[in-house]
Design a protein around this motif. Sequence first.
Motif, mmCIF file in Angstrom:
data_model
loop_
_atom_site.group_PDB
_atom_site.id
_atom_site.type_symbol
_atom_site.label_atom_id
_atom_site.label_comp_id
_atom_site.label_asym_id
_atom_site.label_seq_id
_atom_site.Cartn_x
_atom_site.Cartn_y
_atom_site.Cartn_z
ATOM 1 N N ALA A 84 0.666 -0.847 -0.395
ATOM 2 C CA ALA A 84 -0.229 -0.084 -0.124
ATOM 3 C C ALA A 84 0.929 1.126 0.381
ATOM 4 C CB ALA A 84 -0.979 -0.404 1.252
ATOM 5 N N MET A 85 2.173 1.097 0.766
ATOM 6 C CA MET A 85 2.759 2.604 0.860
ATOM 7 C C MET A 85 3.411 2.508 -0.408
ATOM 8 S SD MET A 85 4.684 2.641 4.297
ATOM 9 C CE MET A 85 5.566 0.954 4.283
ATOM 10 N N THR A 86 3.910 1.911 -1.322
ATOM 11 C CA THR A 86 4.968 1.761 -2.223
ATOM 12 C C THR A 86 4.222 1.093 -3.649
ATOM 13 O OG1 THR A 86 5.491 -0.689 -2.412
ATOM 14 C CG2 THR A 86 6.907 0.948 -1.077
ATOM 15 N N GLY A 87 2.796 0.902 -3.677
ATOM 16 C CA GLY A 87 2.306 1.215 -5.272
ATOM 17 C C GLY A 87 3.602 -0.133 -5.680
ATOM 18 N N ALA A 88 3.760 -1.345 -4.821
ATOM 19 C CA ALA A 88 4.755 -2.318 -5.080
ATOM 20 C C ALA A 88 3.503 -2.700 -6.235
ATOM 21 C CB ALA A 88 5.268 -3.357 -3.660
ATOM 22 N N THR A 89 4.216 -3.455 -6.952
ATOM 23 C CA THR A 89 3.586 -4.600 -8.433
ATOM 24 C C THR A 89 4.488 -5.582 -8.611
ATOM 25 O OG1 THR A 89 4.260 -3.704 -10.277
ATOM 26 C CG2 THR A 89 2.036 -2.681 -9.501
ATOM 27 N N GLY A 90 3.507 -6.822 -9.022
ATOM 28 C CA GLY A 90 4.859 -7.799 -9.460
ATOM 29 C C GLY A 90 4.659 -8.851 -8.412
ATOM 30 N N ASP A 91 4.522 -9.723 -8.945
ATOM 31 C CA ASP A 91 4.788 -11.501 -7.723
ATOM 32 C C ASP A 91 6.196 -12.219 -7.414
ATOM 33 O OD1 ASP A 91 4.185 -13.539 -6.407
ATOM 34 O OD2 ASP A 91 2.539 -13.932 -7.656
ATOM 35 N N HIS A 147 20.303 -3.885 -1.130
ATOM 36 C CA HIS A 147 18.472 -4.007 -1.745
ATOM 37 C C HIS A 147 17.172 -4.315 -0.942
ATOM 38 C CE1 HIS A 147 20.141 -2.159 -5.879
ATOM 39 N NE2 HIS A 147 20.644 -1.457 -4.778
ATOM 40 N N ALA A 148 18.222 -5.773 -0.202
ATOM 41 C CA ALA A 148 17.464 -6.417 0.808
ATOM 42 C C ALA A 148 16.293 -6.083 1.956
ATOM 43 C CB ALA A 148 18.177 -8.024 1.029
ATOM 44 N N HIS A 149 17.245 -4.669 2.326
ATOM 45 C CA HIS A 149 16.704 -4.185 3.211
ATOM 46 C C HIS A 149 15.504 -2.645 3.273
ATOM 47 C CE1 HIS A 149 16.499 -1.523 6.351
ATOM 48 N NE2 HIS A 149 17.350 -2.072 7.154
ATOM 49 N N PHE A 150 13.801 -2.987 3.016
ATOM 50 C CA PHE A 150 13.137 -2.375 2.833
ATOM 51 C C PHE A 150 13.137 -1.137 3.134
ATOM 52 C CE2 PHE A 150 9.326 -0.537 3.122
ATOM 53 C CZ PHE A 150 8.749 -0.179 1.961
ATOM 54 N N VAL A 151 13.560 -1.028 4.043
ATOM 55 C CA VAL A 151 13.616 0.844 4.818
ATOM 56 C C VAL A 151 14.490 1.451 4.091
ATOM 57 C CG1 VAL A 151 13.724 1.755 6.985
ATOM 58 C CG2 VAL A 151 12.490 -0.192 7.106
ATOM 59 N N PRO A 172 2.601 7.140 10.360
ATOM 60 C CA PRO A 172 3.724 7.654 11.586
ATOM 61 C C PRO A 172 4.746 6.981 10.657
ATOM 62 C CG PRO A 172 1.838 6.890 12.300
ATOM 63 C CD PRO A 172 1.165 7.095 11.145
ATOM 64 N N LEU A 173 5.185 5.447 10.429
ATOM 65 C CA LEU A 173 5.900 5.159 9.686
ATOM 66 C C LEU A 173 7.111 6.282 8.256
ATOM 67 C CD1 LEU A 173 8.848 3.489 9.113
ATOM 68 C CD2 LEU A 173 6.879 2.002 7.651
ATOM 69 N N VAL A 174 5.570 6.897 7.360
ATOM 70 C CA VAL A 174 6.200 7.074 6.404
ATOM 71 C C VAL A 174 6.923 8.429 6.603
ATOM 72 C CG1 VAL A 174 4.988 8.342 3.965
ATOM 73 C CG2 VAL A 174 4.159 6.084 4.754
ATOM 74 N N THR A 175 6.440 9.209 7.777
ATOM 75 C CA THR A 175 6.912 11.049 8.174
ATOM 76 C C THR A 175 8.426 10.465 8.697
ATOM 77 O OG1 THR A 175 4.116 11.309 8.736
ATOM 78 C CG2 THR A 175 6.559 12.329 9.599
ATOM 79 N N MET A 176 8.390 8.942 9.355
ATOM 80 C CA MET A 176 9.492 8.947 9.649
ATOM 81 C C MET A 176 10.649 8.773 8.473
ATOM 82 S SD MET A 176 9.729 6.752 13.402
ATOM 83 C CE MET A 176 8.233 5.115 12.566
ATOM 84 N N ILE A 177 10.281 7.945 7.688
ATOM 85 C CA ILE A 177 10.905 7.499 6.439
ATOM 86 C C ILE A 177 11.196 9.094 5.373
ATOM 87 C CG2 ILE A 177 10.619 6.884 3.659
ATOM 88 C CD1 ILE A 177 10.099 4.453 5.274
ATOM 89 N N VAL A 178 10.558 10.403 5.364
ATOM 90 C CA VAL A 178 10.772 11.185 4.347
ATOM 91 C C VAL A 178 11.579 12.265 5.739
ATOM 92 C CG1 VAL A 178 9.359 13.330 4.010
ATOM 93 C CG2 VAL A 178 9.060 11.167 3.166
ATOM 94 N N ALA A 229 17.184 8.948 16.771
ATOM 95 C CA ALA A 229 15.819 8.584 17.452
ATOM 96 C C ALA A 229 15.027 8.194 16.418
ATOM 97 C CB ALA A 229 15.157 9.573 18.332
ATOM 98 N N VAL A 230 15.500 8.941 15.781
ATOM 99 C CA VAL A 230 14.388 8.055 13.880
ATOM 100 C C VAL A 230 15.277 7.209 13.573
ATOM 101 C CG1 VAL A 230 14.324 9.202 11.187
ATOM 102 C CG2 VAL A 230 13.352 10.399 12.978
ATOM 103 N N ARG A 231 16.696 7.287 13.711
ATOM 104 C CA ARG A 231 17.065 6.294 12.712
ATOM 105 C C ARG A 231 16.425 4.649 14.086
ATOM 106 N NH1 ARG A 231 22.151 8.043 14.172
ATOM 107 N NH2 ARG A 231 22.382 9.436 12.186
ATOM 108 N N THR A 232 16.937 4.909 14.533
ATOM 109 C CA THR A 232 16.713 4.015 15.961
ATOM 110 C C THR A 232 15.590 3.073 15.237
ATOM 111 O OG1 THR A 232 17.809 4.944 17.287
ATOM 112 C CG2 THR A 232 16.366 3.449 18.438
ATOM 113 N N ALA A 233 14.157 3.944 15.060
ATOM 114 C CA ALA A 233 13.138 3.345 15.049
ATOM 115 C C ALA A 233 12.954 3.093 13.549
ATOM 116 C CB ALA A 233 12.077 4.648 14.764
ATOM 117 N N LEU A 234 13.389 3.163 12.591
ATOM 118 C CA LEU A 234 13.726 2.708 11.535
ATOM 119 C C LEU A 234 14.744 1.208 11.708
ATOM 120 C CD1 LEU A 234 13.511 5.823 9.336
ATOM 121 C CD2 LEU A 234 11.721 4.680 9.776
#
Length: 337
Positions: A56-63, A87-91, A267-273, A300-305
Amino acid sequence: MTPPSLIQALLTAVQPPPQNASPAPTLCSLGAHMAERVRAHLSSQLKEQLGQRVRAMTGATGDARDFLEPAGDPGLFGPDSAAWQVHAHFVAMMTGGLSSLMLQALHPQALGAVWDHSRFRTQLQARLGRTALFVATTTYGGTAAALQSIERVNRIHAQIRGHLPDGTPYVANDPELIRWVHLGETTSFLRAYQDLSLQPLSASRQDQYFAEMAQVGHRLGAHGLPMSRHQALTQLQAFRPQLRVDERTRETLHLIENYPCEPLDRPLVTMIVRAALQMLPDWALDMLERERRCALEQAAVRTALQGMGASLAWAFADTGVAARAHQRMQAPPKTMV
């Protein structure tokens, strides 16, 4: 098919054994069996929910199951590569991806090509999803799939050309523009991985990452790509005289800072941005008129992510794209009869 409820899982767990079963279970063994069934059910449900949130967050497609074939094919890099690890680290990839978009928006021709020939201003998630699929395919796909994906992008780039509002021409397959985009992505991906992963790369492994990724950039038409981290940062700096901030840049930054998502993901997207912005070089922050956050807030943001990254690594350990690629390498090749 609707997954079983927790009550159903409990009832299944305590089903009496068949009459011919021997010996009869004790109360302790029955309780342990029930607890294991409940744990497995909750684990499966949580992994599925996390996967849904990511899509939902990324608009990911494919299987991801597409990456199971062809058996034994290492693709462009293989399982021992730095690219497979990073590239295996999603966040880190989402954070680095948004950071690279902010950086790329400083180049007027690169931004103009996207501005005039895509709908990213109204479909940012779809744009991110397409980029993520390209990176996944060229990193983890079989050799044929990776090369086909690169060729598809080359065909698209060959058709994109235009003029900036001041009349400056641009073409998307300009080797220098491709090099700029490549530098923005690779430096941003690696910076995010080094900050957010619990297993950062050594200096030599970082150089290996840039050497590996140059294979993709050269196939896309760039020339003279960096083979080390030092070279990458030096080349990035060399582009500074070509960069500027205008209304298009400001609108792009505003769009990214207000990344569209469901309330549950905010909340997660805000931290990522926030992390994506703070990963920019100091000179880029200055150009965008953004301040460096205090060290305490950044930590704090780094630890949470980092914690979220570990949770998603657990969720995708068996079913993610990287996991499927590793499974492909372990499967015996099919024989022709």
